[in-house]
Design a protein around this motif. Structure first.
Motif, short mmCIF file in Angstrom:
data_model
loop_
_atom_site.label_atom_id
_atom_site.label_comp_id
_atom_site.label_asym_id
_atom_site.label_seq_id
_atom_site.Cartn_x
_atom_site.Cartn_y
_atom_site.Cartn_z
N LEU A 195 11.69 -4.49 -2.30
CA LEU A 195 11.07 -5.67 -1.72
C LEU A 195 10.85 -5.49 -0.22
N ILE A 196 11.86 -5.03 0.48
CA ILE A 196 11.77 -4.85 1.93
C ILE A 196 10.73 -3.78 2.29
N LEU A 197 10.78 -2.64 1.62
CA LEU A 197 9.85 -1.56 1.95
C LEU A 197 8.41 -1.92 1.60
N ASN A 198 8.20 -2.60 0.50
CA ASN A 198 6.85 -3.05 0.15
C ASN A 198 6.32 -4.04 1.19
N GLU A 231 8.29 14.09 -2.09
CA GLU A 231 6.85 14.26 -2.28
C GLU A 231 6.21 12.96 -2.77
N LEU A 232 6.85 12.30 -3.73
CA LEU A 232 6.33 11.03 -4.23
C LEU A 232 6.33 9.98 -3.12
N TRP A 233 7.39 9.92 -2.33
CA TRP A 233 7.46 8.97 -1.21
C TRP A 233 6.25 9.16 -0.28
N ASP A 271 0.69 2.41 -1.27
CA ASP A 271 0.96 1.82 -2.58
C ASP A 271 2.36 2.27 -3.02
N LEU A 272 3.32 1.37 -2.91
CA LEU A 272 4.70 1.69 -3.26
C LEU A 272 5.07 1.23 -4.66
N SER A 273 4.11 1.10 -5.54
CA SER A 273 4.38 0.58 -6.88
C SER A 273 5.32 1.47 -7.69
#
Length: 144
Positions: free
Chosen positions: A54-57, A13-15, A23-25
């Motif tokens: 790092l990669i996903l952001n 859910e958060l993902w 915003d992947l913070s």
């Protein structure tokens, strides 16, 4: 629903909330320290929460018009596949995020598959340009 499935559901859910907001913070909250990222462009995986984040952001900044289309889960609930569509410049692509969770609801493996080849090549070019100086320290040095 057992406790591990509840934690996994909360992480999923958060993902989805983070992806929708672009915003992947909060991503480090749901990625295990020893997580592995498997790139669609390179054979050797990347290791650590820092590498995965790092990669996903970065890919979140590269993809345009990103949206999930379908999802598939295993009976145990520990494995999730999310089919997506996106574009990079004039290249449209279809992909699959294959995510494995531990009992604490943390991502332990994130693997990406992408087609067609010309879109994958464009993605690899964009990602390499942005990350090549950072990610080599996270690459697996052993033969798989």
């Amino acid at each position: 629903m057992n406790n591990s499935n509840k934690k996994i559901a909360e992480s999923i859910e958060l993902w989805h909330e983070m992806v929708a907001a672009q915003d992947l913070s909060r991503l480090p909250e749901i990625v295990a320290e020893d997580a592995v990222f498997r790139s669609p462009a390179f054979f050797k995986p990347y290791h650590s929460s820092a590498a995965v984040c790092l990669i996903l952001n970065t890919v979140m900044q590269v993809f345009e018009s990103f949206e999930y289309d379908r999802k598939f889960t295993t009976e145990s609930g520990h494995d999730l596949a999310l089919e997506f569509i996106a574009s990079i410049g004039d290249k449209s692509l279809k992909g699959l995020d294959i995510i494995r969770f531990d009992d604490e609801g943390k991502i332990i493996e994130f693997e990406v598959m992408i087609r067609p080849l010309n879109a994958l090549q464009k993605l690899a070019e964009e990602m390499s340009g942005r990350l090549s100086q950072y990610v080599t320290q996270y690459k697996d040095t052993q033969q798989a």
